[in-house]
Design an enzyme around this catalytic site. Sequence first.
Site, PDB file in Angstrom:
ATOM      1  CE  LYS A   1     -13.659  -6.022   4.787  1.00 35.72           C
ATOM      2  NZ  LYS A   1     -13.043  -5.434   3.585  1.00 35.72           N
TER       3      LYS A   1
ATOM      4  CG  HIS B   1      -1.891  -1.044   1.376  1.00 34.22           C
ATOM      5  ND1 HIS B   1      -2.114  -1.732   2.546  1.00 34.22           N
ATOM      6  CD2 HIS B   1      -2.770  -1.564   0.472  1.00 34.22           C
ATOM      7  CE1 HIS B   1      -3.080  -2.623   2.364  1.00 34.22           C
ATOM      8  NE2 HIS B   1      -3.494  -2.542   1.117  1.00 34.22           N
TER       9      HIS B   1
ATOM     10  NE  ARG C   1      -3.446  -7.591  -4.079  1.00 36.79           N
ATOM     11  CZ  ARG C   1      -4.344  -7.689  -3.131  1.00 36.79           C
ATOM     12  NH1 ARG C   1      -3.978  -7.976  -1.914  1.00 36.79           N
ATOM     13  NH2 ARG C   1      -5.615  -7.510  -3.383  1.00 36.79           N
TER      14      ARG C   1
ATOM     15  CB  SER D   1      -4.650  -6.306   4.920  1.00 37.06           C
ATOM     16  OG  SER D   1      -4.233  -5.070   4.390  1.00 37.06           O
TER      17      SER D   1
HETATM   18  P1  ADP Z   1      -9.775  -3.901   0.235  1.00 40.30           P
HETATM   19  O1  ADP Z   1     -10.375  -3.179   1.346  1.00 40.30           O
HETATM   20  O2  ADP Z   1     -10.393  -3.583  -1.116  1.00 40.30           O
HETATM   21  O3  ADP Z   1      -9.489  -5.350   0.491  1.00 40.30           O
HETATM   22  P2  ADP Z   1      -6.998  -3.311   0.616  1.00 40.30           P
HETATM   23  O4  ADP Z   1      -6.961  -2.487   1.848  1.00 40.30           O
HETATM   24  O5  ADP Z   1      -6.448  -4.682   0.714  1.00 40.30           O
HETATM   25  O6  ADP Z   1      -8.402  -3.244  -0.022  1.00 40.30           O
HETATM   26  O7  ADP Z   1      -6.220  -2.594  -0.581  1.00 40.30           O
HETATM   27  C1  ADP Z   1      -6.508  -1.289  -1.013  1.00 40.30           C
HETATM   28  C2  ADP Z   1      -5.860  -1.025  -2.345  1.00 40.30           C
HETATM   29  O8  ADP Z   1      -4.481  -1.408  -2.333  1.00 40.30           O
HETATM   30  C3  ADP Z   1      -6.461  -1.804  -3.528  1.00 40.30           C
HETATM   31  O9  ADP Z   1      -6.376  -0.985  -4.675  1.00 40.30           O
HETATM   32  C4  ADP Z   1      -5.543  -2.989  -3.677  1.00 40.30           C
HETATM   33  O10 ADP Z   1      -5.550  -3.520  -4.964  1.00 40.30           O
HETATM   34  C5  ADP Z   1      -4.206  -2.357  -3.355  1.00 40.30           C
HETATM   35  N1  ADP Z   1      -3.253  -3.327  -2.858  1.00 40.30           N
HETATM   36  C6  ADP Z   1      -3.449  -4.287  -1.938  1.00 40.30           C
HETATM   37  N2  ADP Z   1      -2.337  -5.005  -1.727  1.00 40.30           N
HETATM   38  C7  ADP Z   1      -1.384  -4.493  -2.545  1.00 40.30           C
HETATM   39  C8  ADP Z   1       0.000  -4.806  -2.812  1.00 40.30           C
HETATM   40  N3  ADP Z   1       0.601  -5.818  -2.203  1.00 40.30           N
HETATM   41  N4  ADP Z   1       0.659  -4.065  -3.715  1.00 40.30           N
HETATM   42  C9  ADP Z   1       0.023  -3.040  -4.344  1.00 40.30           C
HETATM   43  N5  ADP Z   1      -1.268  -2.694  -4.163  1.00 40.30           N
HETATM   44  C10 ADP Z   1      -1.972  -3.405  -3.263  1.00 40.30           C
END
Ligand code: ADP
Length: 169
Positions: free
Chosen positions: A51, A27, A100, A138
Amino acid sequence: MTTDAAPAPPRRVAVYTGSFDPFHRGHEHIARRAAKLFDRLVVGVGENPEKKYLFSPDERVATVREVLGDLPNVAVGAFEGLTVRFAAAQGAGVLLRGIRALADIEYEFSMSLTNASLDRSLETVFLMAKAEYSHLSSSLIRQIAQLGGDLTGFVPPAVEERLRRKFGP
Ligand code: ADP
């Protein structure tokens, strides 16, 4: 040239939304690159009442603020409800998403079409994950933290510290 598009809002404000539960290196890398591409980046920490999260919205906002605190053109806030409404409230013309792997594309493609139909003035922009962070999610971080694994390199120090406090040494 004629167009039926509504007047576009400024293109150089982007929102980057997610649960960020917790905010990890993948992120962070996306946010730092976006801060160079856009005049202003607003990180939107999503809250979905249905959630269950490890960290509260306030904790997640405080963490992201701490991690990105050195970037003057980045703001962080919590939001509930539609991403497109949050983007409009921020005066953003761009929804930023991280990709990703190929597996992300199908979902992201349909989300971008949905958001475009909800608000035609918004454009979704995708940034590819850095290879070394492309396996990070996450949920993986939460699992490793719960099992007491070493998170160095996966999350910024501020997040590691909060996870340690949550799960013990
Ligand atoms: P969500 O609440 O949609 O599950 P996340 O908090 O996991 O979202 O991720 C938010 C954003 O960060 C999304 O655009 C997701 O694709 C991106 N993202 C998540 N993990 C990675 C990563 N390892 N590398 C780059 N972008 C990521």
